[in-house]
Design a protein around this motif. Sequence first.
Motif, mmCIF file in Angstrom:
data_model
loop_
_atom_site.group_PDB
_atom_site.id
_atom_site.type_symbol
_atom_site.label_atom_id
_atom_site.label_comp_id
_atom_site.label_asym_id
_atom_site.label_seq_id
_atom_site.Cartn_x
_atom_site.Cartn_y
_atom_site.Cartn_z
ATOM 1 N N GLY A 22 16.609 14.657 8.665
ATOM 2 C CA GLY A 22 17.246 14.132 9.944
ATOM 3 C C GLY A 22 16.297 14.207 10.958
ATOM 4 N N GLU A 23 15.441 15.261 11.342
ATOM 5 C CA GLU A 23 14.493 15.312 12.269
ATOM 6 C C GLU A 23 13.428 14.172 12.226
ATOM 7 O OE1 GLU A 23 14.416 17.173 15.067
ATOM 8 O OE2 GLU A 23 16.357 17.599 14.560
ATOM 9 N N ILE A 24 13.051 14.080 10.932
ATOM 10 C CA ILE A 24 12.064 13.082 10.672
ATOM 11 C C ILE A 24 12.549 11.588 11.107
ATOM 12 C CG2 ILE A 24 10.885 11.605 8.812
ATOM 13 C CD1 ILE A 24 10.782 14.146 7.025
ATOM 14 N N LEU A 25 13.866 11.327 10.822
ATOM 15 C CA LEU A 25 14.537 10.136 11.513
ATOM 16 C C LEU A 25 14.532 10.043 13.065
ATOM 17 C CD1 LEU A 25 17.254 9.795 9.035
ATOM 18 C CD2 LEU A 25 15.135 8.465 8.756
ATOM 19 N N LYS A 26 14.838 11.049 13.397
ATOM 20 C CA LYS A 26 15.115 11.304 14.898
ATOM 21 C C LYS A 26 13.580 10.973 15.654
ATOM 22 C CE LYS A 26 19.095 14.221 15.375
ATOM 23 N NZ LYS A 26 19.405 15.526 15.365
ATOM 24 N N ASN A 27 12.745 11.526 15.117
ATOM 25 C CA ASN A 27 11.144 11.433 15.559
ATOM 26 C C ASN A 27 10.680 10.090 15.211
ATOM 27 O OD1 ASN A 27 11.335 14.019 16.807
ATOM 28 N ND2 ASN A 27 10.768 14.819 14.982
ATOM 29 N N GLY A 28 11.376 9.027 14.628
ATOM 30 C CA GLY A 28 10.668 7.832 14.199
ATOM 31 C C GLY A 28 10.037 7.479 12.940
#
Length: 510
Positions: A22-28
């Motif tokens: 999820g953090e990867i997705l939030k960071n683009g």
Amino acid sequence: MKTQIYKIDRNRIDMDIIEQAGEILKNGGLVAFPTETVYGLGANALDERAAEKTYAAKGRPSDNPLIVHIARLEELDGIAADIPIAAKTLADNFWPGPLTMIFRKSEKVPYKTTGGLDTVAVRMPEDEIARELILAGGGYISAPSANASGRPSPTAAKHVETDLDGKIDMILDGGSVDIGVESTILDMTVVPPMILRPGAVTREMLELVLPEVAVDETLLTDDSACPPKAPGMKYRHYAPKAELIIVEGRPGEAVKAIRQIAYEQRRLGYQIGIIATSETIDLYTTGIIKNIGPRENEKAVARSLYKILREFDEEDVQYIYSEAFPQSGIGTALMNRLGKAAGHHIIRAEDITCLQKYRQIVFVSNSDNCRAPIAAALMRKQPLLQEYRIVSRGIVVLFPEPLNPRAEELMKRHNIAWDGYETIAFPEGLSGEDTLVLTMQESQKSKIQSDFPEFTDVCTLPEYVGGGEEIPSVYGQTEEQYEHMYELLLSYVTRVAQRLNEEAKNPNQL
């Protein structure tokens, strides 16, 4: 970029891995994940730069919209405008599940996510891993199939790794998917709603809850002058490296046609793949043959399609031939994907099978323990232009017996295989259709014509090749007489092959 790959069990989801993704997705960044249809390539749907990364990783045309995935129905209001009442009915019946609906987009959704369109495609997947990832990633995840553009869609994490390793941040390996073809796309901006891409939610299912459903006429053919209404459907999709050809017709006729084509292609030196069903797989004799599943189980067939196309890539085949399937229920989606993968290269079985007069050649002697099996063995070694089932039978066979000892010695001298051979009475295992019966003597021909009138093409060997002496039994005679019989059979069989090859070259003269 090093792609991280994590195995994840949907029955015991590791939330630490989900939070990391999820953090990867939030960071683009980009994360591939399983859904019930195929693996998706997830990105932040509200981030234009993430959309650009998605197109770049896949090699996808930028006018091909990305589907936005949500995990809660209330999220729909944030990205869609002018939501019709019918959409709520559809959501109640098919969400979460393999249905994508198209709406007018809100200002919140960037044009790079929608391929420049004023509409947005939205889906709520059923897969537990997908839903947890969507929530962890911010609630709006764009996710086209996680494959290189144009390739067969991925139904397992290893397919994603093959296409996108080193191009994306993470792959969540949740095992094989359940459905195996992409979601149904339904355009809700028109009345009646229109199916732009068939999937597991079929037209029949939709019409149980809506008064009327239209279908884009371009789905299963390239003949229409109208462009497809879903921009992505104008591109060649789902394609293996080999050329894929669909053979359309009744299953029995399709098998005959594919066998004939495969035999010719192999003769020319090509590596051939065949997509068969559980009902037909044992009927094929040439090429690399893969079982897509029982014809009556369309869901199993759909689940296997992309996996089989990718397996053929590993086999380095040059041509793949597939039987066609009924265009009803999920079979509509199956044929849509097959058609796109084949570039709509479809041939009719009847156009192929009508060009081959015989498919079975039967050599007949009295006891089937010497002359007929030797003739059949010699025939199988001939350089034939078409494929035939070549067998022998006997007029008088009371029970199975091996070759007679002199015949065994003869075949051993001439390096002809015979291990495990047993005699068979005529006409066991045979039909009169597409069959040429060649007898050693006139007496056998007369017996067959009298007792088995369904066999319409019966000749003696010399009669079929234009003249010569009969081949009488040499049982109990000398080695020299066996050799004479062998040489006579070889001469006749060679001439039979020449005649069949001439007919294959000039089918219109049949």
